[in-house]
Structure formats: structure tokens, C-alpha cells
Design a protein around this motif. Sequence first.
Motif, PDB file in Angstrom:
ATOM      1  N   MET A 102      33.785  23.287  42.610  1.00  0.00           N
ATOM      2  CA  MET A 102      33.777  24.489  41.768  1.00  0.00           C
ATOM      3  C   MET A 102      32.527  24.491  40.893  1.00  0.00           C
ATOM      4  SD  MET A 102      37.660  25.163  40.415  1.00  0.00           S
ATOM      5  CE  MET A 102      39.058  25.310  41.530  1.00  0.00           C
ATOM      6  N   PRO A 103      31.364  24.719  41.466  1.00  0.00           N
ATOM      7  CA  PRO A 103      30.127  24.680  40.675  1.00  0.00           C
ATOM      8  C   PRO A 103      30.052  25.764  39.605  1.00  0.00           C
ATOM      9  CG  PRO A 103      29.711  25.581  42.860  1.00  0.00           C
ATOM     10  CD  PRO A 103      31.109  25.051  42.867  1.00  0.00           C
ATOM     11  N   TYR A 104      30.772  26.858  39.823  1.00  0.00           N
ATOM     12  CA  TYR A 104      30.760  27.961  38.855  1.00  0.00           C
ATOM     13  C   TYR A 104      32.046  27.986  38.032  1.00  0.00           C
ATOM     14  CZ  TYR A 104      27.022  29.418  41.989  1.00  0.00           C
ATOM     15  OH  TYR A 104      25.877  29.441  42.762  1.00  0.00           O
ATOM     16  N   HIS A 105      32.799  26.880  38.072  1.00  0.00           N
ATOM     17  CA  HIS A 105      34.048  26.712  37.332  1.00  0.00           C
ATOM     18  C   HIS A 105      35.122  27.690  37.829  1.00  0.00           C
ATOM     19  CE1 HIS A 105      31.599  24.154  34.833  1.00  0.00           C
ATOM     20  NE2 HIS A 105      30.783  25.170  34.557  1.00  0.00           N
ATOM     21  N   PHE A 106      36.307  27.601  37.203  1.00  0.00           N
ATOM     22  CA  PHE A 106      37.420  28.412  37.693  1.00  0.00           C
ATOM     23  C   PHE A 106      37.170  29.898  37.463  1.00  0.00           C
ATOM     24  CE2 PHE A 106      41.772  30.191  37.536  1.00  0.00           C
ATOM     25  CZ  PHE A 106      42.193  29.789  38.797  1.00  0.00           C
ATOM     26  N   SER A 107      36.375  30.215  36.430  1.00  0.00           N
ATOM     27  CA  SER A 107      36.046  31.626  36.183  1.00  0.00           C
ATOM     28  C   SER A 107      35.286  32.213  37.371  1.00  0.00           C
ATOM     29  CB  SER A 107      35.217  31.765  34.902  1.00  0.00           C
ATOM     30  OG  SER A 107      34.012  31.017  35.004  1.00  0.00           O
ATOM     31  N   GLY A 108      34.467  31.391  38.032  1.00  0.00           N
ATOM     32  CA  GLY A 108      33.755  31.835  39.217  1.00  0.00           C
ATOM     33  C   GLY A 108      34.696  32.114  40.372  1.00  0.00           C
ATOM     34  N   VAL A 109      35.753  31.291  40.469  1.00  0.00           N
ATOM     35  CA  VAL A 109      36.761  31.500  41.519  1.00  0.00           C
ATOM     36  C   VAL A 109      37.455  32.848  41.329  1.00  0.00           C
ATOM     37  CG1 VAL A 109      38.927  30.644  42.490  1.00  0.00           C
ATOM     38  CG2 VAL A 109      37.124  29.034  41.855  1.00  0.00           C
ATOM     39  N   ILE A 110      37.805  33.163  40.065  1.00  0.00           N
ATOM     40  CA  ILE A 110      38.474  34.432  39.774  1.00  0.00           C
ATOM     41  C   ILE A 110      37.537  35.604  40.037  1.00  0.00           C
ATOM     42  CG2 ILE A 110      39.567  35.823  37.988  1.00  0.00           C
ATOM     43  CD1 ILE A 110      41.237  33.462  39.003  1.00  0.00           C
ATOM     44  N   LYS A 111      36.279  35.455  39.600  1.00  0.00           N
ATOM     45  CA  LYS A 111      35.309  36.521  39.859  1.00  0.00           C
ATOM     46  C   LYS A 111      35.116  36.709  41.356  1.00  0.00           C
ATOM     47  CE  LYS A 111      30.623  38.050  38.722  1.00  0.00           C
ATOM     48  NZ  LYS A 111      29.341  37.707  38.053  1.00  0.00           N
ATOM     49  N   GLY A 112      35.104  35.610  42.085  1.00  0.00           N
ATOM     50  CA  GLY A 112      34.985  35.694  43.540  1.00  0.00           C
ATOM     51  C   GLY A 112      36.163  36.409  44.164  1.00  0.00           C
ATOM     52  N   SER A 113      37.352  36.219  43.589  1.00  0.00           N
ATOM     53  CA  SER A 113      38.544  36.872  44.152  1.00  0.00           C
ATOM     54  C   SER A 113      38.466  38.384  44.011  1.00  0.00           C
ATOM     55  CB  SER A 113      39.811  36.341  43.476  1.00  0.00           C
ATOM     56  OG  SER A 113      39.884  36.758  42.127  1.00  0.00           O
ATOM     57  N   THR A 114      37.821  38.881  42.929  1.00  0.00           N
ATOM     58  CA  THR A 114      37.680  40.330  42.771  1.00  0.00           C
ATOM     59  C   THR A 114      36.739  40.903  43.820  1.00  0.00           C
ATOM     60  OG1 THR A 114      35.829  40.159  41.201  1.00  0.00           O
ATOM     61  CG2 THR A 114      38.048  40.137  40.280  1.00  0.00           C
ATOM     62  N   THR A 115      35.832  40.067  44.325  1.00  0.00           N
ATOM     63  CA  THR A 115      34.916  40.515  45.382  1.00  0.00           C
ATOM     64  C   THR A 115      35.584  40.465  46.753  1.00  0.00           C
ATOM     65  OG1 THR A 115      33.009  39.730  44.117  1.00  0.00           O
ATOM     66  CG2 THR A 115      32.667  40.133  46.460  1.00  0.00           C
ATOM     67  N   VAL A 116      36.204  39.338  47.064  1.00  0.00           N
ATOM     68  CA  VAL A 116      36.804  39.185  48.401  1.00  0.00           C
ATOM     69  C   VAL A 116      38.106  39.956  48.522  1.00  0.00           C
ATOM     70  CG1 VAL A 116      35.731  36.926  48.659  1.00  0.00           C
ATOM     71  CG2 VAL A 116      38.086  37.060  47.840  1.00  0.00           C
ATOM     72  N   PHE A 117      38.656  40.421  47.400  1.00  0.00           N
ATOM     73  CA  PHE A 117      39.876  41.231  47.444  1.00  0.00           C
ATOM     74  C   PHE A 117      39.728  42.387  48.425  1.00  0.00           C
ATOM     75  CE2 PHE A 117      42.090  45.050  45.907  1.00  0.00           C
ATOM     76  CZ  PHE A 117      43.392  44.599  45.844  1.00  0.00           C
ATOM     77  N   PHE A 118      38.545  42.989  48.438  1.00  0.00           N
ATOM     78  CA  PHE A 118      38.333  44.172  49.264  1.00  0.00           C
ATOM     79  C   PHE A 118      38.272  43.842  50.749  1.00  0.00           C
ATOM     80  CE2 PHE A 118      36.263  44.858  45.093  1.00  0.00           C
ATOM     81  CZ  PHE A 118      37.213  45.729  44.596  1.00  0.00           C
ATOM     82  N   ALA A 119      38.185  42.538  51.077  1.00  0.00           N
ATOM     83  CA  ALA A 119      38.217  42.146  52.485  1.00  0.00           C
ATOM     84  C   ALA A 119      39.606  42.339  53.088  1.00  0.00           C
ATOM     85  CB  ALA A 119      37.791  40.680  52.630  1.00  0.00           C
ATOM     86  N   PHE A 120      40.628  42.411  52.225  1.00  0.00           N
ATOM     87  CA  PHE A 120      42.004  42.547  52.713  1.00  0.00           C
ATOM     88  C   PHE A 120      42.458  43.998  52.798  1.00  0.00           C
ATOM     89  CE2 PHE A 120      41.855  38.251  50.956  1.00  0.00           C
ATOM     90  CZ  PHE A 120      42.478  37.513  51.941  1.00  0.00           C
TER      91      PHE A 120
END
Length: 458
Positions: free
Chosen positions: A211-229
Amino acid sequence: MKIFRKPQLSAYLKLDHKMTRSLSSMDLLAMGVGAVIGTGIFILPGSVAATTAGPAVSISFLVAAFICILAGMCYAEFASTFPIAGSAYSYGSIIYGEGIGWLMGWALVLEYMLAVATVAAGWSSYFASFIKHFGISLPLALSGPFNPTKGTYFDLVAVVVILLLAFLLSQGLKSSVAINNLAVLIKVAIIVIFIVVGLHFIKPENYVPFMPYHFSGVIKGSTTVFFAFLGFDVVSASAAEVKNPQKNMQIGIIGTLLVAVVLYSGVSLVLTGMVNYTKLNLANPVAFALEYVHQDWLAELLSIGAMIGMATMMLTMIYSSSRLIYAMARDGLLPKVFGKLDQKYHSPQNALLVVTFIISCGAAFFSVDQLTNLVSFGTLFAFCLVSFGILKLRTYSLNTLDGFKVPGYPIVPIVSGLFCLFMITQLNHDVYLMAGIWLIIGIMLYLFYGYRHSELSN
């Protein structure tokens, strides 16, 4: 107010009974996977890993899938309780009233048609790259949307692929579903081959730091990949043509999301294990990773898989668009000619024709790169109202069908609706202006045509 007048479920069931109920749970699952798994699976895991989440992008996909499953369960309850055409439009009309239902349908028209036009342009680009290997190329003027400065005037390939898919759908649902099922099987097989082959080239050190960008990066990433579903909701559009909607709708909708999260997470884990995440901010990270480990043959195979993936997505979205237009015309909110079923296949051929024409024009002449976020807005707008609509559905006087029920009521529908609202706030600000213009056009169309011609006026 009369704009909140509500149609009866029995009236919808009576109007839709002529449609042939031929779809099984596996057909629905293939339809959903065909719509959700597209080129995003070959792009998003790499770009999000490099810029936002690192190797933990697989967790971002899990978080996004969790949110989508909440909304998916709400869709499943509506679809199994109201086995009718029109998806969120019909659900909204019955629960909230005709005016709100129209806005939900109008938002979905934006999602479906714009999504197909966007993907058709992408398919055209992939096809052009593919035929170059054989020394073939199209005239520049016919190779892209209208842009005289670049010498392009008409995207011929995008239009041809849309027309071919629409022709396939016009020949009856049974044959097009069989071809779609085969195409989805091939697409999933290619993705699985990548995962299996890639496992042999994983280097554990590429997962450090995870987690190089910490857990906040994981959450931010989820808002991006959300649209893949996004796209699983198209399954609900087929409810009037499903053999056993009370049982099969939830299998198709929730099963689609479960298959999607397994494939997305698998590709993410393998990709970030093969190549350090810092090198993956590319337009084709999966192909790059395969070339990085000298597996060029599989990179070529993935190009074919990408084209098949986009084709199944377009097929499903064109199908869903035609059923949505049919449902609106069935209720008199659009010209009645689009609400007629043909005698041979018992399908809305006129609605399919107008949908094909509009999508073809969009793909042929317009660059829709700037409008892709509008697809997300239209989807999330409907998701939000469907999620909160479960609260009204449970008190609906005619809710006697024994279909799927969202567990954890009323917490789950409320949480789902709030998550969808949060996702809307993450869109670019210029999207709100364009979406507002689209909704205003829809309101004007309803007030000056739909309201006066509605079947409920009679």
C-alpha cells in the motif's frame, strides 16, 4: 400532482405478456458478464495501481464490488418482484410515479446509448491496429469521428459493428443470446489464460510496498474502478423475457458481480506481481506486462479478447436500450410506433431500429471521450433511486410475488443509496452541467409530449 400518477403492475404484465420468456439464469449471467467485463479489465488495474493504490488495487476492486453488490441486490429485488420490461424506468414509475420514472429512464437512455457509442469507437481503434498486422488499413477519412483537422470524417468500422450487432438482435433473442454466450465464454477463457500464465512470472518483491499510497489510496482507487462494474443493471431490462424471474434474476445480477470481482481481482494481483506498479501507467498495461516477460503471443490473443469483450458489451447495451425505448413507448411517453412488437420474434423491432440509428450517428461523427463520465452519472442516478426505492417497495400494496428480498433491510438499501450519492460527488464538476442539460431536455420532452400522451391520461 398528476406527474406522480402511478401505473399498475398488472397493466405492465398484461402489455408485456406477448414477449417470449426464453432466457435462463445462465443466459442472464452471460449477458451481465458481457456488459461488465470489457476493455477496462485490461487497462484499469494497471493505471490505478500506478497512480492511486499500488499493488493493493485488488483491494480497491473488492471495495467497489461490495458497493455494487449492495445496489445489485436492490435491482434483484425489483426485477424479481416486477418481472417487466423497462428496468429502473418501470420500477420508478410504479414506486415513485410516472414523472420520476421518466427521469430514471431518461438517465438510463444516456447511459446505454452513450456507452455503446464510446465502446464502438474503441472497437474501431482495436480493429484498425489488428488489421495492420496483415498490411491492411482503411482510408483516413473513414477511420475516425468528424475531425477535419486530422483528416477524419466518418468512423466506418464503428458504424458497421453496431449495424451487425443490431442485425443479430433483430433475428430473434434466442440466436443472439447463443452467440453472446459463446463470445463471453471465449473472453473469460482468454482472461483466465492470462491469469494462469502470469502466475509463473510473479516476483514477490513487486508486492512491496503493498500500500504505497496508504489505505486512503485504496479508497480513492475504489472510486475509480467502481465504474468498471457498471452495466450489471442491463440484466434487469430483460425481466419480461426471463423464464423464471423470481429465481433467475438474482442469479444473473449478483452472479455477474461475483464473476466480475474474481476476474478483476485476479488480473490485478497477477499484473502487479509480474511488473512493478510504477511501470504500469500505460494505455495497455496488460499487453506491456506480457511483452515484459516475453509472452508476445498472449498479448496478441488479448487484443482479440478485448474486441470480443467490447462486442458483447455493445450487444447487451443495444438490447437493453431497445427494451427501454419500448417500455417508454408502451406507456405513451414516446411515440407508440416504438412500443409495438413484431409478429415473428415478438420483439420491439422499431425500438431497435431507432436505437441503432442514434447510436450509429454518435459513433460515426462524434468524439465521446469527454462524455464518458455522463455514462457514470446516468447509472448512479438510477442506482440511487432504485436503492432508496426498496423502502417504498416493501410497502407496495401489490407486492405479493415471492421473489428475492434484500437482506439487512432497511440498512442495506439506505447504505447502498448513500454510497451511490457519494460516488456522484466524485465525478468531474463539468459533468453536472452536461447532466443537468440532459435532464432539462428530458423534463421538457415529458411535459410537452409524454405527459399529454401517457396511457395514464386515459
